[in-house]
Design a protein around this motif. Structure first.
Motif, PDB file in Angstrom:
ATOM      1  N   SER A  35       0.848  -1.154  -0.005  1.00  0.00           N
ATOM      2  CA  SER A  35      -0.047  -0.010   0.044  1.00  0.00           C
ATOM      3  C   SER A  35       0.919   1.434   0.046  1.00  0.00           C
ATOM      4  O   SER A  35       0.522   2.218  -0.654  1.00  0.00           O
ATOM      5  CB  SER A  35      -0.903  -0.189   1.226  1.00  0.00           C
ATOM      6  N   ASP A  36       1.910   1.313   0.843  1.00  0.00           N
ATOM      7  CA  ASP A  36       2.775   2.529   0.850  1.00  0.00           C
ATOM      8  C   ASP A  36       3.552   2.914  -0.322  1.00  0.00           C
ATOM      9  O   ASP A  36       3.544   3.973  -0.924  1.00  0.00           O
ATOM     10  CB  ASP A  36       3.654   2.238   2.214  1.00  0.00           C
ATOM     11  N   THR A  37       3.837   1.864  -1.142  1.00  0.00           N
ATOM     12  CA  THR A  37       4.681   2.152  -2.438  1.00  0.00           C
ATOM     13  C   THR A  37       3.725   2.457  -3.288  1.00  0.00           C
ATOM     14  O   THR A  37       3.891   3.458  -4.175  1.00  0.00           O
ATOM     15  CB  THR A  37       5.437   0.723  -2.529  1.00  0.00           C
ATOM     16  N   LYS A  38       2.608   1.809  -3.447  1.00  0.00           N
ATOM     17  CA  LYS A  38       1.574   2.086  -4.486  1.00  0.00           C
ATOM     18  C   LYS A  38       1.011   3.722  -4.456  1.00  0.00           C
ATOM     19  O   LYS A  38       0.803   4.523  -5.253  1.00  0.00           O
ATOM     20  CB  LYS A  38       0.348   1.285  -4.355  1.00  0.00           C
ATOM     21  N   THR A  39       0.736   3.947  -3.109  1.00  0.00           N
ATOM     22  CA  THR A  39       0.444   5.198  -2.798  1.00  0.00           C
ATOM     23  C   THR A  39       1.220   6.406  -3.162  1.00  0.00           C
ATOM     24  O   THR A  39       1.056   7.348  -3.762  1.00  0.00           O
ATOM     25  CB  THR A  39      -0.053   5.389  -1.374  1.00  0.00           C
ATOM     26  N   SER A  40       2.809   5.922  -2.642  1.00  0.00           N
ATOM     27  CA  SER A  40       3.681   7.190  -3.329  1.00  0.00           C
ATOM     28  C   SER A  40       3.889   6.970  -4.773  1.00  0.00           C
ATOM     29  O   SER A  40       4.077   8.091  -5.390  1.00  0.00           O
ATOM     30  CB  SER A  40       5.058   6.387  -2.670  1.00  0.00           C
ATOM     31  N   ALA A  41       3.676   6.152  -5.498  1.00  0.00           N
ATOM     32  CA  ALA A  41       3.837   6.178  -6.789  1.00  0.00           C
ATOM     33  C   ALA A  41       2.503   6.798  -7.573  1.00  0.00           C
ATOM     34  O   ALA A  41       2.928   7.535  -8.489  1.00  0.00           O
ATOM     35  CB  ALA A  41       3.781   4.480  -7.469  1.00  0.00           C
ATOM     36  N   TYR A  42       1.450   6.534  -6.895  1.00  0.00           N
ATOM     37  CA  TYR A  42       0.325   7.540  -7.615  1.00  0.00           C
ATOM     38  C   TYR A  42       0.581   8.910  -7.241  1.00  0.00           C
ATOM     39  O   TYR A  42       0.268   9.588  -8.019  1.00  0.00           O
ATOM     40  CB  TYR A  42      -0.925   7.028  -6.791  1.00  0.00           C
TER      41      TYR A  42
END
Length: 143
Positions: free
Chosen positions: A60-67
């Motif tokens: 979740s953290d990586t996805k959110t950062s990428a978005y």
């Protein structure tokens, strides 16, 4: 190519700089030390999007950062990608990613939040964000 969380942050600052926001001293230091500045913004965008397609960003953290980083591009061509990812994150009930995707779309003028809400203050309104995402996707026939 899989970017680390730090590299995703660097990409966001590269995108911001391209959009005329050179940043503060912290941002300038990150950019001065970044190895990603050899890539164009378009190439970095593709690396991040391809990373999703290859399943590189699965927490979740990586996805959110990428978005968040991609939202700094203000590239309207990303709207279909954001819509697909919003549907996926909504199905997974990943509220942080849903919120970041709503912000990304909203920043490009896409009406994603209920007219009675202001998106920038909605980070902790998880249920309302999930509702707004579902209603938006219904409007664009993505649910």
């Amino acid at each position: 190519m899989k970017l680390t969380n730090d590299q995703i942050e660097e990409a966001a600052y590269i995108f911001e700089k391209e959009n005329g926001h050179p940043g503060d001293d912290y941002t300038k230091r990150i950019l001065a030390e970044s190895e990603l500045t050899v890539f164009s913004s378009k190439e970095l965008e593709k690396i991040i999007v391809d990373g999703f397609d290859k399943g590189f960003y699965n927490n979740s953290d990586t996805k959110t950062s990428a978005y968040w980083a991609l939202s700094k591009r203000f590239n309207h061509d990303l709207i279909p990608f954001f819509n697909r990812r919003l549907k996926s994150e909504l199905e997974a009930k990943n509220s942080a990613a849903v919120y970041q995707l709503l912000i990304a779309l909203g920043n490009m003028g896409v009406p994603v939040f209920n007219k009675d809400r202001e998106g920038g203050s909605a980070i902790y309104e998880t249920e309302l964000n999930l509702r707004d995402a579902k209603e938006y996707l219904k409007r664009v026939n993505k649910v």
